[in-house]
Design an enzyme around this catalytic site. Structure first.
Site, PDB file in Angstrom:
ATOM      1  N   HIS A 176       0.798  -1.234   0.000  1.00 30.30           N
ATOM      2  CA  HIS A 176       0.000   0.000   0.000  1.00 30.30           C
ATOM      3  C   HIS A 176       0.829   1.282   0.000  1.00 30.30           C
ATOM      4  CE1 HIS A 176      -0.104   1.260   4.415  1.00 30.30           C
ATOM      5  NE2 HIS A 176       0.380   0.044   4.537  1.00 30.30           N
ATOM      6  N   CYS A 226       0.999   5.434  11.113  1.00 32.04           N
ATOM      7  CA  CYS A 226       0.910   4.024  11.490  1.00 32.04           C
ATOM      8  C   CYS A 226       0.782   3.826  12.997  1.00 32.04           C
ATOM      9  CB  CYS A 226       2.137   3.259  11.018  1.00 32.04           C
ATOM     10  SG  CYS A 226       2.257   3.209   9.262  1.00 32.04           S
TER      11      CYS A 226
HETATM   12  N1  PLP Z   1       7.835  -0.161   8.083  1.00 31.12           N
HETATM   13  C1  PLP Z   1       7.764   1.123   7.708  1.00 31.12           C
HETATM   14  C2  PLP Z   1       9.019   1.901   7.530  1.00 31.12           C
HETATM   15  C3  PLP Z   1       6.524   1.727   7.497  1.00 31.12           C
HETATM   16  O1  PLP Z   1       6.459   3.000   7.128  1.00 31.12           O
HETATM   17  C4  PLP Z   1       5.347   0.955   7.691  1.00 31.12           C
HETATM   18  C5  PLP Z   1       4.026   1.581   7.557  1.00 31.12           C
HETATM   19  O2  PLP Z   1       3.897   2.777   7.629  1.00 31.12           O
HETATM   20  C6  PLP Z   1       5.492  -0.395   8.052  1.00 31.12           C
HETATM   21  C7  PLP Z   1       6.743  -0.915   8.250  1.00 31.12           C
HETATM   22  C8  PLP Z   1       4.298  -1.275   8.229  1.00 31.12           C
HETATM   23  O3  PLP Z   1       3.789  -1.674   6.975  1.00 31.12           O
HETATM   24  P1  PLP Z   1       2.285  -2.210   6.846  1.00 31.12           P
HETATM   25  O4  PLP Z   1       1.392  -1.022   7.005  1.00 31.12           O
HETATM   26  O5  PLP Z   1       2.227  -2.792   5.464  1.00 31.12           O
HETATM   27  O6  PLP Z   1       2.091  -3.239   7.883  1.00 31.12           O
END
Ligand code: PLP
Length: 392
Positions: free
Chosen positions: A205, A328
């Site tokens: 995504h 996140c």
């Molecule tokens: N690692 C980084 C650097 C991210 O920016 C993110 C999401 O923002 C993730 C891991 C997590 O990915 P996911 O949303 O696909 O679980």
């Protein structure tokens, strides 16, 4: 309110591209079989998954198609890489992991879990520029180090780490190297062979594929233990019926973004710089992290005395989507661990806006943001007498 809406939060998530959507569509109603079924409906899905695996392999410069495993996203890939490498290390009595203080929580919280299980974790500090040096990694390496996990590009400040050099160092010392490349893939060149990367996490995504799909690159020579047990999917290493539409979309999206990357990055970088110059004219404003070693679309900017949450909500009402801290971390009002790791005090960290542009943004978007943001900052500062007191 005008009808303008500028989406400038592409580090949080991106819009699914037309090509990715078209690649996914047949697998909802026409070819809806299970890739494990041996009839033609199943076989069509198995070929779609194979095609996507080849597309990811090509985008990452991986040697073998069998080195790509589909997962549910960046978080799962990070968990799998780190827990798996930890389990492998444990077998040979190596229980030390090196990472950095400003990794995504998918990495930090997995390391914290292993710490509770008796591992020792070294969290390398990141200076004001938001960069890790290979020298820091070298100094921290020990006889019992089983894994180095350093992100390719930071999700909040966009700084790009010297992962090729860190990879070579780890290879020389016989230590596994994992990189969280969730923000990097499609926004900077990555080649797992040339960069000596053993394990790499990516997420659909962030690169115009849907949410809930991602991949883990795992070098063929590594016998990584499974995280999810069940059937024989993903060569028995990651069980569960494949998310075929999302996987097909991921393959197409990664191909599309990597094909046009150079041209896109040049254009996005110019837009970001124009926006930055305009916003830095606002008093009491500074940019966080290195500008040289940075993703082209990232602008992380502190407006002293402005409450970040109010800023994001006001901008939303004016038709601009951006974020404060990392989206996140889900509505948390704590100061961002990334910004405090690079030395911001908690008040400034809470007064920070992340604008993340990508190939869908236009010059008009930049013009609109420059016409709106300064007025919003002024208004919010009027409501923040403390900042004015300091400035007198
Ligand atoms: N690692 C980084 C650097 C991210 O920016 C993110 C999401 O923002 C993730 C891991 C997590 O990915 P996911 O949303 O696909 O679980």
């Amino acid at each position: 309110m005008s009808g303008t809406y500028v989406y400038a939060d592409n580090a949080a998530t991106t819009r699914v591209s037309q090509r990715a959507l078209a690649a996914a569509m047949p697998f909802f109603r026409e070819s809806f079989g299970n890739p494990s079924s041996i009839h033609s409906r199943g076989a069509a899905c198995a070929s779609a998954v194979l095609k996507a695996r080849q597309q990811v392999q090509l985008a990452l410069g991986a040697d073998k198609v069998g080195e790509i495993y589909f997962t549910s996203g960046g978080t799962e890939s990070d968990n799998w890489a780190i827990r798996g490498a930890g389990e492998m290390g444990e077998r040979s009595g190596r229980r030390h992991i090196i990472t950095s203080a400003f990794e995504h929580h998918a990495v930090l919280n997995t390391c914290a879990y292993l710490e509770r299980k008796g591992f020792e974790i070294t969290y390398l500090p990141v200076g004001k520029e938001g960069l890790i040096s290979p020298g820091q990694v070298e100094k921290a390496l020990r006889e019992d180090t089983c894994l180095v996990s350093i992100m390719a590009a930071n999700n909040e400040i966009g700084t790009v780490q010297p992962i090729g050099d860190i990879g070579s160092l780890c290879r020389e010392r016989g230590v596994l190297f994992h990189t969280d490349a969730v923000q990097a893939v499609g926004n900077m060149p990555i080649n797992v062979e040339k960069m000596n990367i053993d394990l790499l996490s990516l997420s659909g995504h962030k690169l115009h594929a849907p949410k809930g799909v991602g991949a883990l690159y795992c070098r063929r020579s590594i016998d990584l233990p499974s995280l999810i047990f069940g059937g024989g999917q993903e060569r028995g290493r990651r069980a569960g019926t494949e998310n075929v539409p999302a996987i097909a979309a991921l393959g197409e999206a990664i191909t599309e973004i990597c094909e046009g990357m150079e041209e896109k990055n040049a254009r996005v970088g110019e837009m970001r710089d124009r926006l930055m110059e305009g916003l830095l004219k606002i008093k009491g404003t500074y940019v966080n992290g290195s500008m040289e070693k940075r993703l082209p679309g990232n602008l992380n900017i502190t407006f002293k005395g402005v409450e970040g949450e109010s800023l994001v909500l006001t901008l939303d009402m004016k038709g601009i989507a951006a974020s404060t801290g990392a989206a996140c971390t889900g509505g948390s009002v704590n100061a961002s661990h990334v910004l405090t790791a690079i030395g911001l005090d908690p008040a400034d960290a809470r007064s920070t806006l992340r604008i993340s542009l990508n190939g869908e943004n236009t010059d008009d978007d930049i013009g609109y943001m420059l016409s709106v943001i300064p007025g919003v900052i002024d208004r919010l500062r009027e409501l923040s007498p403390l900042w004015y007191e300091d400035e007198k």
